[in-house]
Design a protein around this motif. Structure first.
Motif, PDB file in Angstrom:
ATOM      1  N   ALA A  62       0.506  -2.898   5.441  1.00 25.05           N
ATOM      2  CA  ALA A  62       1.704  -3.637   5.854  1.00 25.05           C
ATOM      3  C   ALA A  62       2.550  -2.791   6.803  1.00 25.05           C
ATOM      4  CB  ALA A  62       2.530  -4.024   4.629  1.00 25.05           C
ATOM      5  N   GLU A  63       3.504  -3.443   7.412  1.00 15.84           N
ATOM      6  CA  GLU A  63       4.440  -2.752   8.288  1.00 15.84           C
ATOM      7  C   GLU A  63       5.323  -1.804   7.468  1.00 15.84           C
ATOM      8  OE1 GLU A  63       4.907  -2.952  11.719  1.00 15.84           O
ATOM      9  OE2 GLU A  63       2.981  -3.982  11.612  1.00 15.84           O
ATOM     10  N   PRO A  64       5.726  -0.681   8.041  1.00 18.93           N
ATOM     11  CA  PRO A  64       6.666   0.199   7.349  1.00 18.93           C
ATOM     12  C   PRO A  64       7.947  -0.561   7.030  1.00 18.93           C
ATOM     13  CG  PRO A  64       5.802   1.259   9.309  1.00 18.93           C
ATOM     14  CD  PRO A  64       5.349  -0.160   9.347  1.00 18.93           C
ATOM     15  N   ARG A  65       8.562  -0.211   5.904  1.00 21.16           N
ATOM     16  CA  ARG A  65       9.814  -0.888   5.558  1.00 21.16           C
ATOM     17  C   ARG A  65      10.833   0.108   5.032  1.00 21.16           C
ATOM     18  NH1 ARG A  65      10.189  -3.168  -0.194  1.00 21.16           N
ATOM     19  NH2 ARG A  65       8.517  -2.086  -1.279  1.00 21.16           N
ATOM     20  N   MET A  66      12.079  -0.188   5.336  1.00 18.66           N
ATOM     21  CA  MET A  66      13.164   0.655   4.860  1.00 18.66           C
ATOM     22  C   MET A  66      13.351   0.389   3.367  1.00 18.66           C
ATOM     23  SD  MET A  66      17.197   0.957   5.961  1.00 18.66           S
ATOM     24  CE  MET A  66      16.843   1.150   7.683  1.00 18.66           C
ATOM     25  N   LEU A  67      13.249   1.437   2.583  1.00 15.48           N
ATOM     26  CA  LEU A  67      13.442   1.303   1.145  1.00 15.48           C
ATOM     27  C   LEU A  67      14.898   1.499   0.760  1.00 15.48           C
ATOM     28  CD1 LEU A  67      10.311   3.301  -0.100  1.00 15.48           C
ATOM     29  CD2 LEU A  67      10.543   0.817   0.232  1.00 15.48           C
ATOM     30  N   CYS A  68      15.586   2.410   1.445  1.00  9.27           N
ATOM     31  CA  CYS A  68      17.001   2.644   1.174  1.00  9.27           C
ATOM     32  C   CYS A  68      17.567   3.578   2.238  1.00  9.27           C
ATOM     33  CB  CYS A  68      17.216   3.238  -0.221  1.00  9.27           C
ATOM     34  SG  CYS A  68      16.239   4.694  -0.602  1.00  9.27           S
ATOM     35  N   HIS A  69      18.879   3.647   2.283  1.00 13.69           N
ATOM     36  CA  HIS A  69      19.544   4.630   3.140  1.00 13.69           C
ATOM     37  C   HIS A  69      20.851   5.046   2.489  1.00 13.69           C
ATOM     38  CE1 HIS A  69      22.667   2.099   5.107  1.00 13.69           C
ATOM     39  NE2 HIS A  69      21.825   1.131   4.831  1.00 13.69           N
ATOM     40  N   TYR A  70      21.345   6.187   2.878  1.00 14.59           N
ATOM     41  CA  TYR A  70      22.506   6.874   2.312  1.00 14.59           C
ATOM     42  C   TYR A  70      22.244   7.390   0.894  1.00 14.59           C
ATOM     43  CZ  TYR A  70      25.174   4.747   6.152  1.00 14.59           C
ATOM     44  OH  TYR A  70      25.623   4.327   7.371  1.00 14.59           O
ATOM     45  N   PHE A  71      21.812   6.513  -0.015  1.00 11.70           N
ATOM     46  CA  PHE A  71      21.586   6.905  -1.404  1.00 11.70           C
ATOM     47  C   PHE A  71      20.237   6.369  -1.870  1.00 11.70           C
ATOM     48  CE2 PHE A  71      26.136   6.441  -0.770  1.00 11.70           C
ATOM     49  CZ  PHE A  71      26.573   7.717  -1.105  1.00 11.70           C
ATOM     50  N   LEU A  72      19.575   7.102  -2.737  1.00 15.98           N
ATOM     51  CA  LEU A  72      18.278   6.700  -3.250  1.00 15.98           C
ATOM     52  C   LEU A  72      18.408   5.453  -4.119  1.00 15.98           C
ATOM     53  CD1 LEU A  72      15.267   7.402  -3.541  1.00 15.98           C
ATOM     54  CD2 LEU A  72      15.882   8.672  -5.596  1.00 15.98           C
ATOM     55  N   ASN A  73      17.591   4.459  -3.824  1.00 11.49           N
ATOM     56  CA  ASN A  73      17.467   3.280  -4.673  1.00 11.49           C
ATOM     57  C   ASN A  73      16.209   3.492  -5.502  1.00 11.49           C
ATOM     58  OD1 ASN A  73      16.924   0.773  -5.818  1.00 11.49           O
ATOM     59  ND2 ASN A  73      17.895  -0.319  -4.125  1.00 11.49           N
ATOM     60  N   GLU A  74      16.401   4.065  -6.663  1.00  8.99           N
ATOM     61  CA  GLU A  74      15.284   4.475  -7.496  1.00  8.99           C
ATOM     62  C   GLU A  74      14.386   3.296  -7.871  1.00  8.99           C
ATOM     63  OE1 GLU A  74      14.752   6.466 -11.846  1.00  8.99           O
ATOM     64  OE2 GLU A  74      16.307   7.321 -10.553  1.00  8.99           O
ATOM     65  N   ALA A  75      14.964   2.159  -8.174  1.00  9.89           N
ATOM     66  CA  ALA A  75      14.171   0.988  -8.572  1.00  9.89           C
ATOM     67  C   ALA A  75      13.239   0.542  -7.445  1.00  9.89           C
ATOM     68  CB  ALA A  75      15.090  -0.155  -8.990  1.00  9.89           C
ATOM     69  N   VAL A  76      13.730   0.528  -6.223  1.00 10.50           N
ATOM     70  CA  VAL A  76      12.914   0.105  -5.077  1.00 10.50           C
ATOM     71  C   VAL A  76      11.789   1.107  -4.824  1.00 10.50           C
ATOM     72  CG1 VAL A  76      12.951  -0.294  -2.581  1.00 10.50           C
ATOM     73  CG2 VAL A  76      14.758  -1.241  -4.021  1.00 10.50           C
ATOM     74  N   VAL A  77      12.085   2.379  -4.939  1.00  6.32           N
ATOM     75  CA  VAL A  77      11.065   3.408  -4.726  1.00  6.32           C
ATOM     76  C   VAL A  77      10.003   3.333  -5.817  1.00  6.32           C
ATOM     77  CG1 VAL A  77      10.617   5.892  -4.556  1.00  6.32           C
ATOM     78  CG2 VAL A  77      12.629   4.898  -3.442  1.00  6.32           C
ATOM     79  N   ARG A  78      10.428   3.156  -7.054  1.00  2.18           N
ATOM     80  CA  ARG A  78       9.464   3.037  -8.162  1.00  2.18           C
ATOM     81  C   ARG A  78       8.565   1.810  -7.957  1.00  2.18           C
ATOM     82  NH1 ARG A  78       9.901   6.501 -12.271  1.00  2.18           N
ATOM     83  NH2 ARG A  78      11.878   7.560 -12.610  1.00  2.18           N
ATOM     84  N   GLU A  79       9.152   0.714  -7.492  1.00  4.86           N
ATOM     85  CA  GLU A  79       8.360  -0.493  -7.215  1.00  4.86           C
ATOM     86  C   GLU A  79       7.325  -0.235  -6.110  1.00  4.86           C
ATOM     87  OE1 GLU A  79       9.132  -4.740  -5.096  1.00  4.86           O
ATOM     88  OE2 GLU A  79      10.627  -4.116  -6.577  1.00  4.86           O
ATOM     89  N   PHE A  80       7.760   0.436  -5.054  1.00  2.00           N
ATOM     90  CA  PHE A  80       6.850   0.776  -3.953  1.00  2.00           C
ATOM     91  C   PHE A  80       5.706   1.650  -4.450  1.00  2.00           C
ATOM     92  CE2 PHE A  80       5.608   3.671  -0.501  1.00  2.00           C
ATOM     93  CZ  PHE A  80       5.171   2.743   0.446  1.00  2.00           C
ATOM     94  N   MET A  81       6.032   2.627  -5.293  1.00  2.00           N
ATOM     95  CA  MET A  81       5.018   3.523  -5.823  1.00  2.00           C
ATOM     96  C   MET A  81       4.073   2.797  -6.778  1.00  2.00           C
ATOM     97  SD  MET A  81       7.341   6.914  -6.374  1.00  2.00           S
ATOM     98  CE  MET A  81       6.051   7.796  -7.212  1.00  2.00           C
ATOM     99  N   ALA A  82       4.605   1.905  -7.583  1.00  4.03           N
ATOM    100  CA  ALA A  82       3.786   1.169  -8.545  1.00  4.03           C
ATOM    101  C   ALA A  82       2.807   0.248  -7.827  1.00  4.03           C
ATOM    102  CB  ALA A  82       4.676   0.369  -9.479  1.00  4.03           C
ATOM    103  N   ASP A  83       3.198  -0.297  -6.706  1.00  6.21           N
ATOM    104  CA  ASP A  83       2.310  -1.176  -5.939  1.00  6.21           C
ATOM    105  C   ASP A  83       1.089  -0.436  -5.422  1.00  6.21           C
ATOM    106  OD1 ASP A  83       3.937  -3.343  -6.348  1.00  6.21           O
ATOM    107  OD2 ASP A  83       4.879  -3.264  -4.370  1.00  6.21           O
TER     108      ASP A  83
END
Length: 85
Positions: A62-83
């Motif tokens: 897939a195309e690269p996507r912004m997961l977060c900026h300024y502060f870590l969004n742990e839930a989004v990163v965990r979801e990306f990693m789990a996928d």
């Protein structure tokens, strides 16, 4: 292949905080993480100058996507990693 790309700059405390939070999130992150200093990459600077730190998730499927900026969004990163598993 999955990658996490952290766009940051050397004098940014938020960038340092996000990098450390990412590394603490999971041992897998260290294998995936690439840190890019926007002040040394004109294309990245044009895209992310005022947004750093910016975390991008990249996947061959897939195309690269912004997961977060300024502060870590742990839930989004965990979801990306789990996928990936």
């Amino acid at each position: 292949m999955r990658r996490l790309i952290l766009y940051s700059r050397s004098y940014c405390h938020l960038c340092d905080d996000m990098r450390l939070a990412l590394l603490a999130l999971s041992p897998t992150v260290a294998q995936w993480l690439e840190v890019v200093d926007v002040d040394h990459d004109p294309a990245a600077l044009a895209l992310y100058d005022e947004l750093v730190p910016v975390l991008i998730g990249q996947d061959d499927r897939a195309e690269p996507r912004m997961l977060c900026h300024y502060f870590l969004n742990e839930a989004v990163v965990r979801e990306f990693m789990a996928d990936a598993t």
